[in-house]
Every structure is written in C-alpha cells, then in structure tokens.
Design an enzyme around this catalytic site. Structure first.
Site, PDB file in Angstrom:
ATOM      1  N   GLU A  80      -7.408  -1.648 -12.848  1.00 16.23           N
ATOM      2  CA  GLU A  80      -8.831  -1.966 -12.758  1.00 16.23           C
ATOM      3  C   GLU A  80      -9.616  -0.727 -13.164  1.00 16.23           C
ATOM      4  O   GLU A  80      -9.083   0.394 -13.121  1.00 16.23           O
ATOM      5  CB  GLU A  80      -9.241  -2.411 -11.339  1.00 16.23           C
ATOM      6  CG  GLU A  80      -9.206  -1.319 -10.278  1.00 16.23           C
ATOM      7  CD  GLU A  80      -7.799  -1.064  -9.762  1.00 16.23           C
ATOM      8  OE1 GLU A  80      -7.012  -2.017  -9.699  1.00 16.23           O
ATOM      9  OE2 GLU A  80      -7.499   0.112  -9.450  1.00 16.23           O
ATOM     10  N   CYS A 132      18.544  26.694   4.541  1.00 13.81           N
ATOM     11  CA  CYS A 132      18.524  27.520   3.323  1.00 13.81           C
ATOM     12  C   CYS A 132      19.839  28.297   3.242  1.00 13.81           C
ATOM     13  O   CYS A 132      20.167  29.078   4.148  1.00 13.81           O
ATOM     14  CB  CYS A 132      17.350  28.482   3.354  1.00 13.81           C
ATOM     15  SG  CYS A 132      17.310  29.587   1.915  1.00 13.81           S
ATOM     16  N   GLN A 182       0.681  13.790 -11.856  1.00 13.95           N
ATOM     17  CA  GLN A 182       0.452  13.932 -10.405  1.00 13.95           C
ATOM     18  C   GLN A 182       1.656  13.404  -9.639  1.00 13.95           C
ATOM     19  O   GLN A 182       1.758  13.581  -8.437  1.00 13.95           O
ATOM     20  CB  GLN A 182      -0.794  13.157  -9.976  1.00 13.95           C
ATOM     21  CG  GLN A 182      -2.061  13.620 -10.655  1.00 13.95           C
ATOM     22  CD  GLN A 182      -3.215  12.693 -10.343  1.00 13.95           C
ATOM     23  OE1 GLN A 182      -4.006  12.932  -9.423  1.00 13.95           O
ATOM     24  NE2 GLN A 182      -3.327  11.631 -11.109  1.00 13.95           N
ATOM     25  N   ASN A 183       2.569  12.736 -10.356  1.00 11.88           N
ATOM     26  CA  ASN A 183       3.709  12.105  -9.708  1.00 11.88           C
ATOM     27  C   ASN A 183       4.779  13.128  -9.367  1.00 11.88           C
ATOM     28  O   ASN A 183       4.939  14.129 -10.067  1.00 11.88           O
ATOM     29  CB  ASN A 183       4.309  11.017 -10.617  1.00 11.88           C
ATOM     30  CG  ASN A 183       3.309   9.932 -10.942  1.00 11.88           C
ATOM     31  OD1 ASN A 183       2.302   9.790 -10.237  1.00 11.88           O
ATOM     32  ND2 ASN A 183       3.541   9.210 -12.012  1.00 11.88           N
ATOM     33  N   SER A 200      -5.990   6.671  -9.991  1.00  9.46           N
ATOM     34  CA  SER A 200      -7.258   6.150  -9.449  1.00  9.46           C
ATOM     35  C   SER A 200      -8.388   7.158  -9.584  1.00  9.46           C
ATOM     36  O   SER A 200      -9.541   6.846  -9.332  1.00  9.46           O
ATOM     37  CB  SER A 200      -7.077   5.814  -7.962  1.00  9.46           C
ATOM     38  OG  SER A 200      -6.684   6.992  -7.264  1.00  9.46           O
ATOM     39  N   HIS A 234       1.868  18.241  -8.854  1.00  8.67           N
ATOM     40  CA  HIS A 234       2.032  18.058  -7.408  1.00  8.67           C
ATOM     41  C   HIS A 234       3.468  18.316  -6.975  1.00  8.67           C
ATOM     42  O   HIS A 234       3.877  17.913  -5.877  1.00  8.67           O
ATOM     43  CB  HIS A 234       1.603  16.649  -6.990  1.00  8.67           C
ATOM     44  CG  HIS A 234       0.122  16.447  -7.092  1.00  8.67           C
ATOM     45  ND1 HIS A 234      -0.457  15.205  -7.026  1.00  8.67           N
ATOM     46  CD2 HIS A 234      -0.894  17.314  -7.278  1.00  8.67           C
ATOM     47  CE1 HIS A 234      -1.768  15.331  -7.144  1.00  8.67           C
ATOM     48  NE2 HIS A 234      -2.060  16.601  -7.318  1.00  8.67           N
TER      49      HIS A 234
HETATM   50  N1  APR Z   1       0.047   0.128 -14.754  1.00  9.65           N
HETATM   51  C1  APR Z   1      -1.054   0.908 -14.906  1.00  9.65           C
HETATM   52  N2  APR Z   1      -1.815   1.316 -13.863  1.00  9.65           N
HETATM   53  C2  APR Z   1      -1.437   0.911 -12.635  1.00  9.65           C
HETATM   54  C3  APR Z   1      -0.311   0.088 -12.392  1.00  9.65           C
HETATM   55  C4  APR Z   1       0.444  -0.307 -13.530  1.00  9.65           C
HETATM   56  N3  APR Z   1       1.533  -1.076 -13.393  1.00  9.65           N
HETATM   57  N4  APR Z   1      -0.221  -0.140 -11.049  1.00  9.65           N
HETATM   58  C5  APR Z   1      -1.241   0.514 -10.475  1.00  9.65           C
HETATM   59  N5  APR Z   1      -1.983   1.134 -11.421  1.00  9.65           N
HETATM   60  C6  APR Z   1      -3.149   1.990 -11.265  1.00  9.65           C
HETATM   61  C7  APR Z   1      -4.132   1.520 -10.244  1.00  9.65           C
HETATM   62  O1  APR Z   1      -5.110   0.708 -10.886  1.00  9.65           O
HETATM   63  C8  APR Z   1      -4.726   2.848  -9.762  1.00  9.65           C
HETATM   64  O2  APR Z   1      -5.778   3.236 -10.638  1.00  9.65           O
HETATM   65  O3  APR Z   1      -2.648   3.230 -10.815  1.00  9.65           O
HETATM   66  C9  APR Z   1      -3.587   3.851  -9.948  1.00  9.65           C
HETATM   67  C10 APR Z   1      -2.890   4.218  -8.663  1.00  9.65           C
HETATM   68  O4  APR Z   1      -3.794   4.983  -7.919  1.00  9.65           O
HETATM   69  P1  APR Z   1      -3.238   5.827  -6.682  1.00  9.65           P
HETATM   70  O5  APR Z   1      -2.324   4.971  -5.879  1.00  9.65           O
HETATM   71  O6  APR Z   1      -4.429   6.477  -6.040  1.00  9.65           O
HETATM   72  O7  APR Z   1      -2.310   6.946  -7.329  1.00  9.65           O
HETATM   73  P2  APR Z   1      -2.754   8.339  -7.951  1.00  9.65           P
HETATM   74  O8  APR Z   1      -4.046   8.232  -8.688  1.00  9.65           O
HETATM   75  O9  APR Z   1      -1.571   8.848  -8.715  1.00  9.65           O
HETATM   76  O10 APR Z   1      -2.960   9.277  -6.652  1.00  9.65           O
HETATM   77  C11 APR Z   1      -3.256  10.642  -6.924  1.00  9.65           C
HETATM   78  O11 APR Z   1      -3.140  11.136  -4.567  1.00  9.65           O
HETATM   79  O12 APR Z   1      -2.106  10.707  -2.588  1.00  9.65           O
HETATM   80  C12 APR Z   1      -2.220  11.634  -3.602  1.00  9.65           C
HETATM   81  O13 APR Z   1      -0.635  13.210  -4.248  1.00  9.65           O
HETATM   82  C13 APR Z   1      -0.910  11.852  -4.288  1.00  9.65           C
HETATM   83  O14 APR Z   1      -0.485  12.253  -6.630  1.00  9.65           O
HETATM   84  C14 APR Z   1      -1.155  11.387  -5.711  1.00  9.65           C
HETATM   85  C15 APR Z   1      -2.656  11.501  -5.846  1.00  9.65           C
END
Ligand code: APR
Length: 242
Positions: free
Chosen positions: A205, A138, A92-93, A179, A109
């Site tokens: 978590e 462009c 998703q990154n 998350s 994404h």
């Molecule tokens: N190691 C492992 N897990 C981690 C760490 C770490 N060092 N730091 C944070 N986390 C976990 C948190 O516990 C959480 O579950 O990573 C997750 C981050 O969640 P989000 O910030 O919601 O990121 P993500 O799930 O990638 O978001 C999904 O939402 O906003 C949109 O497009 C954006 O791709 C993104 C999508």
C-alpha cells in the site's frame, strides 16, 4: 546516461519468502512488544526472553529461500557491474536472503546469522547454536552469553554515511517493502528526491510519503521487482544474461 542505483529494502522484500514483516497485520510487533525484545534495556532486563525471540528467527533462516525479488536485485547488481555502473543495496532486514541470492548488501540493522560478544567485541557467524533455551558463551573471553548482532532500537544503524554518499550520486532510488516508519532509512527517499534522483517505491500500500515518490509500484515484490529489473536492463542497454 550512466545509471547509478541505490536500493533500500525492508521486511516486505522477504515476505514472499515467508519471513514475517513487522507492522503488517500479523506482523512481529503484533505478537511481541518491541520494547520487550528489541532494545538493549530488554536484553539487560530479561535476556532469556530476548534470546528466545531471536533464536526462533535465527532457526527460521534454514526454512526460507530467496524469492524472485531477491534474485532480480542480484541480477541487476551483476548487470550494472558488467557495465561499470554503481549499485548499492542497503537493507533494514536482518535475514540472510539477499546474500544467499548473490547480492552484496549493507545490512544497516545487522544480521541474525551473526552473534556478538558485549565484553570483548568478538563477532562470529553462527547457525549451529539455535536452542532458544541455551545461551552461547564467548569462546574468546568466556563471557556467558553472546547477543544477536542486530541493531536494537536506541542503537546506531550501520553504513548510513556510506549510503548517503551513494544517494547524492544516484540517478535512481528504489525502496522495496518498507513502511518508512523507522529512521534513518525513512529519510533516504527524501534525500534522494532532494538530489534530483528518480524515486521508485514498491509496497502493498502507498507509504505515508507516497506524494513525494515519482513512481509508486503497488504489489508483491516477488511479482513487481523482476519486471522492473527487466525494464531497467533493457532501458540502460545492459546485459540481459548477467
Ligand atoms: N511485497 C512488497 N511489499 C510488501 C510485501 C510484499 N510481499 N508485504 C508487505 N510489504 C510492505 C508493506 O506494505 C509495508 O510497507 O512491506 C512493508 C513492511 O513494513 P514493516 O513491517 O514496517 O517493515 P520495515 O519497513 O522493514 O520495518 C523497518 O522497523 O521494527 C523495525 O528493525 C525493524 O528493520 C525493521 C524496521
């Protein structure tokens, strides 16, 4: 048993490289309203604000490096390839850290490093134009401002059908640092479970759907994922020198 592995990553896998997550304390969505910077409506309403938000994140790519979690996933991919076993990494990154670690990654994404023209559809990899105050025109059709080739809220994520096919064939599904807040990626865990795949989740978590996970691995990805990869390589008799 021949393993078939699908890995989904989210912002948490890059957190240990210094890249902000979205929903943790101090995350990107605490500093910006996503509807102000990550939707097609925001781009139409205030392109300069959206462009500044993405240009700052694009510029940050030059300051961060892949961490041990990225490197371990690339090692797992090589070890499975040597054994002729399928491996799929979907992220998703929008950072380029998996690619720089050597992984083949399905960026559902999109990617910060790529700019796209809404008028003619041309895309280009670009890390030269990083000024937050200057749009990039462009060079193919003259449209005044390229957009980041990332998937905004309300737009279609990429590679979803391909991932779902791989999930039906998978023996192991691993989610790292997500998350589970955003669909369709949030549905991959449930699909994996429904097809009898062993499921593993690493996050700081327990996710909301932790009850459905076979193995929850709490902790920082940079500390947890290398050990898990070592265990799998040993358990599956793969090359430890991939
Ligand atoms: N190691 C492992 N897990 C981690 C760490 C770490 N060092 N730091 C944070 N986390 C976990 C948190 O516990 C959480 O579950 O990573 C997750 C981050 O969640 P989000 O910030 O919601 O990121 P993500 O799930 O990638 O978001 C999904 O939402 O906003 C949109 O497009 C954006 O791709 C993104 C999508």
């Amino acid at each position: 048993m021949r393993p078939a592995v699908v890995v989904l990553t989210g912002a948490g896998v890059s957190a240990d490289s210094g890249v902000s997550t979205f929903r943790d304390a101090g995350g990107l969505w605490e500093e910006q309203r996503l509807e102000d910077v990550a939707t097609p409506e925001a781009w139409a309403r205030d392109p300069a604000l959206v462009w500044r938000f993405y240009q700052l994140r694009r510029a940050q790519l030059a300051e961060v490096e892949p961490n041990p979690a990225h490197l371990a996933l690339a090692r797992l991919e090589r070890a499975l390839a040597l054994a002729g076993a399928p491996f799929t990494l979907v992220s998703q990154n929008v950072d380029d850290l998996h690619a720089r670690a050597g992984s083949s990654v399905l960026s559902m994404h999109g990617q910060l490093r790529v700019l796209a023209c809404e008028a003619c559809g041309r895309t280009l990899e670009d890390d030269a134009h990083l000024d937050p105050e200057s749009f990039v025109p462009c060079s193919a059709c003259g449209h005044p401002r390229l957009r980041p080739d990332v998937v905004w809220f309300g737009e279609l994520p990429r590679f979803v059908d391909q991932v779902e096919v791989r999930l039906h064939e998978a023996t192991h599904f691993l989610a790292v640092g997500t998350s589970g807040a955003v669909w369709p990626a949030a549905g991959f865990l449930g699909l994996a479970r429904a097809t009898g795949t062993r499921t593993f989740v690493n996050a700081l978590e327990a996710p909301d759907n932790a009850g459905e996970v076979d193995h929850f691995l709490p902790g920082r990805a940079a500390e947890v994922i290398p050990g898990l990869v070592d265990t799998w390589i040993d358990e599956w008799g793969l090359s430890a020198h991939a």
